[in-house]
Design an enzyme around this catalytic site. Structure first.
Site, PDB file in Angstrom:
ATOM      1  N   THR A   1       0.881  -1.176   0.000  1.00  0.00           N
ATOM      2  CA  THR A   1       0.000   0.000   0.000  1.00  0.00           C
ATOM      3  C   THR A   1       0.912   1.219   0.000  1.00  0.00           C
ATOM      4  OG1 THR A   1      -1.807  -1.072   1.167  1.00  0.00           O
ATOM      5  CG2 THR A   1      -1.737   1.302   1.366  1.00  0.00           C
TER       6      THR A   1
ATOM      7  N   GLY B   1       0.772  -0.335   5.637  1.00  0.00           N
ATOM      8  CA  GLY B   1       1.210  -1.273   6.675  1.00  0.00           C
ATOM      9  C   GLY B   1       0.122  -2.065   7.366  1.00  0.00           C
TER      10      GLY B   1
HETATM   11  N1  GLU Z   1      -5.719  -3.555   2.900  1.00  0.00           N
HETATM   12  C1  GLU Z   1      -5.264  -2.691   3.936  1.00  0.00           C
HETATM   13  C2  GLU Z   1      -6.397  -1.920   4.524  1.00  0.00           C
HETATM   14  O1  GLU Z   1      -7.204  -1.427   3.815  1.00  0.00           O
HETATM   15  C3  GLU Z   1      -4.281  -1.713   3.448  1.00  0.00           C
HETATM   16  C4  GLU Z   1      -3.128  -2.397   2.883  1.00  0.00           C
HETATM   17  C5  GLU Z   1      -2.060  -2.619   3.852  1.00  0.00           C
HETATM   18  O2  GLU Z   1      -2.133  -3.648   4.475  1.00  0.00           O
HETATM   19  O3  GLU Z   1      -1.168  -1.802   3.983  1.00  0.00           O
HETATM   20  O4  GLU Z   1      -6.485  -1.806   5.696  1.00  0.00           O
END
Ligand code: GLU
Length: 603
Positions: free
Chosen positions: A413, A499
Site C-alpha cells: 500500500t 502497513g
Molecule cells: N488492505 C489494507 C487496509 O485497507 C491496506 C493495505 C495494507 O495492508 O497496507 O487496511
C-alpha cells in the site's frame, strides 16, 4: 532506493505534460530523492521520486492539490505497482481551503454480488490465507480509477485524461528497476511464476526478477491508461477493461504446471457497472486541542485513533518519562484495537456503536481497565459501549474470533500527501492490499488485481455473526488512516502510511512523537516504531531499533514483550507552519526512502 535517472525526469516533464504549457520542475542535481523539502507554493510527498516530481510539475502548471495527488497516484501505479494501482482502491481525505471544509472519497473495493460467505470456507474451515490471497475470490470490485475521476470532477482543475499523461510516459519509456522493486518481485516470485500474465510482465524469460538497473516498461498499462484517457470511466466499468477484469477473475491465467490451485472468483460485469464511489463526511476527533479529520467507516483508522487518544488524553506527557507515557499509549492502543476488532465494519450492513465508543463516559469507564503500572499479558476484551448512548443494536464480534490482521505479513500500500498555493490539502492512501495484490495481472492490460476481500474476517464458525464478515456488496473494514490535523481551524499536519493494521499505530506514534514529545516532524517520522494491536499473545510488534532502545528496556520491565517486525510503515506527511511555509516529508530510510518536494524551496 527510489532514484531518478536524469533523462527519464526530463522526458517525464516534457512529454508527459507538454513542454509548451508546463514550466519544468527543478531537476535535482543529485539523482537521489530527498525525503524532506521546506518551502511554499505547494508541496508533495510520496514513496517515489517520479511520482512526487510529476505532482510538483502539475502544481507548477497551475494544478491544485487534488490534481497533484491523482497525478502522483497514476505514476505510482506504474513505478510502485505492487502497492497501488487501478486494480485496487483507496481512501482520500481532502481539505478545501475555499470553504474550509474536509471531505472524504471512499473508493474502497466492494464484494461482488455473488461472493457469498460460504464460498470462502472449505471443509467447514476458512480458506487458508495463502489460498484466499492468490485467487479470483480475493478480488473486490476496483474503485481506484472511479475515485480519481470523482475527485478531479468535484474538486480538481484538470481532467483524468490530463493527469494520466505523466504516468503514460513513464510506463512507455520505462524506469530503472531499483532494489525495492527487485525485492518486491523476489518476495512473490513463486506465486508470480504461477500466473502466466504476471510472469510475462514481471519476470525475465528465465523466470527471475528483473535485475536492478533494468529499464522496465509496461506498454500494456500505458495502453490501458490511454484507453481511459480517451474513452473515460465507462471503458473501465462497462467496456473492454471490465470484460478483461471479469474474465481474469473468473478464469485466472494459470501457468501450466503451476505449484498451486488458483481458485476462480465470482465477479460479474454487473458488479463493475454498479460500482459507486462514496463521498462521506470525515470522522473528526479531538486530542489536546488538535482536531483530527480522517476517514469514517468502513475505515477503522480514525475511530481506533480516537479511542486510543480518548484514553491517553488523561495522562500528561510532560509529567511522565517517555517510557511511562509510551506504556500508557501501548495499553490504550491494546484496548482500542479490542473495540475495533469487535465492532467495526461496513455501516451499510451493520450498526456500529460509534457514538457510544466515542463518548467521554465510555472512555472514562474503559480507562479503569488500563493498567498504569503493568502491561497486560494477554489480549484485552472489548468493552460495552452500547449503554453510553442508549444504543442496543450493535453486534460485537464473537469473542476470540479470527482477525483479518495477522500482523506479521509483509503488506504493501502507499500514501501520498499534497498541498497547493491556495491551501488545499490531500491525504491519500491507495492500495491493492497485499504486495502485488492477488498476484494476477490482467492479461494485456498491465495491472494487478487487488486481494482486498482478505480484509474481511472469517470467524472459525462459518455461521457466527461478525461485523466484518463478508457479504455481497459489502466493503471490508480498512486500516488505512489518511489524516489531516488542525489547530484553531488552521492545518497543522497531513499524514498517512501503509502497513495493514500497523498503519493506525504508525500514524498514532508519529502524532505522539510530534505533538506530545515535541520531536520535529522529521524525527517523529524517522523514530523507531512499535505497534500494539491486541494480538492474542499480548505482544507488540516493533522495529529492531525500537527493541534495542532504552525505552524498550524500561517497557520490558513493565511486562511489555516485543516481536521483531522488521520495518513498519512508510509515512509521507506535510507539516504546515504559521508563516505559510511547509515541510514536506517522506521516509529517510524505510522502503528505500521516499521523496518530498516543494514548488518554491526556502532559500
Ligand atoms: N488492505 C489494507 C487496509 O485497507 C491496506 C493495505 C495494507 O495492508 O497496507 O487496511
Amino acid at each position: 532506493m527510489r532514484r531518478l535517472a536524469f533523462s527519464v525526469h526530463v522526458s517525464l516533464l516534457c512529454l508527459g505534460l507538454g513542454c509548451a504549457s508546463v514550466p519544468e520542475a527543478r531537476i535535482p542535481l543529485s539523482s537521489a530523492a530527498s525525503p524532506i523539502a521546506v518551502g511554499q507554493g505547494g508541496a508533495a510527498a510520496s514513496v517515489d521520486v517520479r511520482a512526487t516530481a510529476a505532482a510538483i510539475s502539475i502544481l507548477k502548471a497551475g494544478g491544485n492539490a487534488i490534481d497533484a495527488a491523482v497525478t502522483a497516484a497514476g505514476v505510482l501505479g506504474v513505478t510502485d505497482p505492487f502497492s497501488c494501482g487501478i486494480g485496487g482502491g483507496g481512501f482520500m481525505v481532502v481539505y478545501l481551503a475555499d470553504g474550509k471544509r474536509v471531505v472524504t472519497i471512499d473508493h474502497r473495493e466492494t464484494a461482488p454480488q455473488k461472493l457469498q460467505r460460504s464460498l470462502l470456507y472449505e471443509g467447514g474451515a476458512p480458506l487458508p490465507f495463502a489460498a484466499f490471497l492468490t485467487s479470483g475470490l480475493s478480488t473486490g470490485v476496483p474503485g481506484t480509477i472511479k475515485g480519481w475521476d470523482e475527485a478531479l470532477r468535484r474538486y480538481g482543475t484538470r481532467s483524468l485524461s490530463d493527469v494520466l499523461q505523466p504516468a503514460i510516459r513513464v510506463a512507455e519509456q520505462g524506469f530503472d528497476v531499483d532494489t525495492t522493486f527487485f525485492e518486491q518481485t523476489s518476495r512473490n516470485i513463486e506465486r508470480f511464476r504461477d500466473i502466466s500474465s504476471t510472469a510475462a510482465l514481471y519476470l525475465t524469460p528465465e523466470s527471475k526478477p528483473w535485475p536492478v538497473g533494468t529499464v522496465f516498461k509496461n506498454p500494456d498499462l500505458a495502453k490501458t491508461y490511454r484507453l481511459v484517457a480517451q474513452e473515460g470511466i465507462p471503458v473501465f466499468y462497462q467496456g473492454e477493461i471490465a470484460r478483461a477484469i471479469v474474465s481474469t477473475v473468473t478464469r485466472p491465467p494459470v501457468t501450466q504446471g503451476a505449484s498451486r490451485t488458483v481458485r476462480p472468483g465470482v465477479m460479474q460485469l454487473s458488479d463493475l457497472a454498479s460500482y459507486e464511489v462514496i463521498i462521506r463526511p470525515p470522522m473528526s476527533s479531538n486530542y489536546r486541542g488538535y482536531t483530527l479529520y480522517g476517514m469514517g467507516l468502513p475505515g477503522s483508522g480514525s475511530l481506533t485513533l480516537a479511542l486510543t487518544f480518548n484514553l491517553l488524553e488523561a495522562y500528561d506527557p510532560s509529567s511522565l518519562s517517555r517510557s511511562a507515557f509510551l506504556h500508557r499509549y501501548l495499553e490504550a492502543s491494546r484496548l482500542a484495537f479490542a473495540d475495533r476488532n469487535a465492532f467495526i465494519g461496513d455501516p451499510a450492513f451493520i450498526s456500529v456503536p460509534e457514538k457510544g465508543l466515542l463518548s467521554p463516559d465510555y472512555a472514562a469507564e474503559r480507562r479503569k481497565t488500563l493498567g498504569v503500572s503493568r502491561a497486560s499479558a494477554q489480549a484485552a476484551e472489548p468493552g460495552n459501549p452500547l449503554p453510553f448512548v442508549g444504543q442496543t443494536n450493535g453486534v460485537p464480534a464473537p469473542s476470540g474470533s479470527a482477525s483479518s490482521d495477522p500482523g506479521v505479513l509483509d503488506k504493501e500500500t502507499t500514501h501520498i500527501t499534497t498541498t497547493d498555493a491556495a491551501g488545499n490539502i490531500v491525504s491519500y492512501t491507495c492500495t491493492v492490499e497485499y504486495e502485488g495484490g492477488n498476484g494476477i495481472v490482467v492479461p494485456g492490460y498491465g495491472f494487478f488485481l487487488n486481494n482486498e476481500m482478505t480484509d474481511f474476517d472469517l470467524p472459525a464458525d462459518p455461521s457466527a455473526p461478525h461485523p466484518n464478515a463478508p457479504a455481497p456488496g459489502k466493503r471490508p473494514r480498512s486500516s488505512m488512516s489518511p489524516l489531516i490535523v488542525f489547530k484553531n481551524g488552521a492545518p497543522v499536519l497531513a499524514l498517512g502510511s501503509p502497513g495493514g493494521g500497523t498503519i493506525i499505530t504508525t500514524v498514532g506514534q508519529t502524532l505522539i512523537n510530534n505533538l506530545d514529545f515535541g520531536m520535529p516532524i522529521e524525527q517523529a517520522i524517522a523514530a523507531p516504531r512499535v505497534s500494539q494491536r491486541n494480538a492474542p499473545d499480548g505482544r507488540s510488534t516493533a522495529e529492531p531499533e525500537f527493541i534495542a532502545s532504552p525505552e524498550a528496556t524500561e517497557l520490558s520491565a513493565l511486562g511489555h514483550q516485543f516481536t521483531d517486525a522488521g520495518q513498519i510503515g512508510a509515512v509521507t506527511a506535510i507539516r504546515f507552519h504559521p508563516d505559510g511555509t511547509v515541510t514536506a516529508l517522506a521516509e529517510p530510510r524505510r522502503r528505500g526512502g521516499g521523496s518530498a518536494m516543494v514548488v518554491s524551496p526556502a532559500k
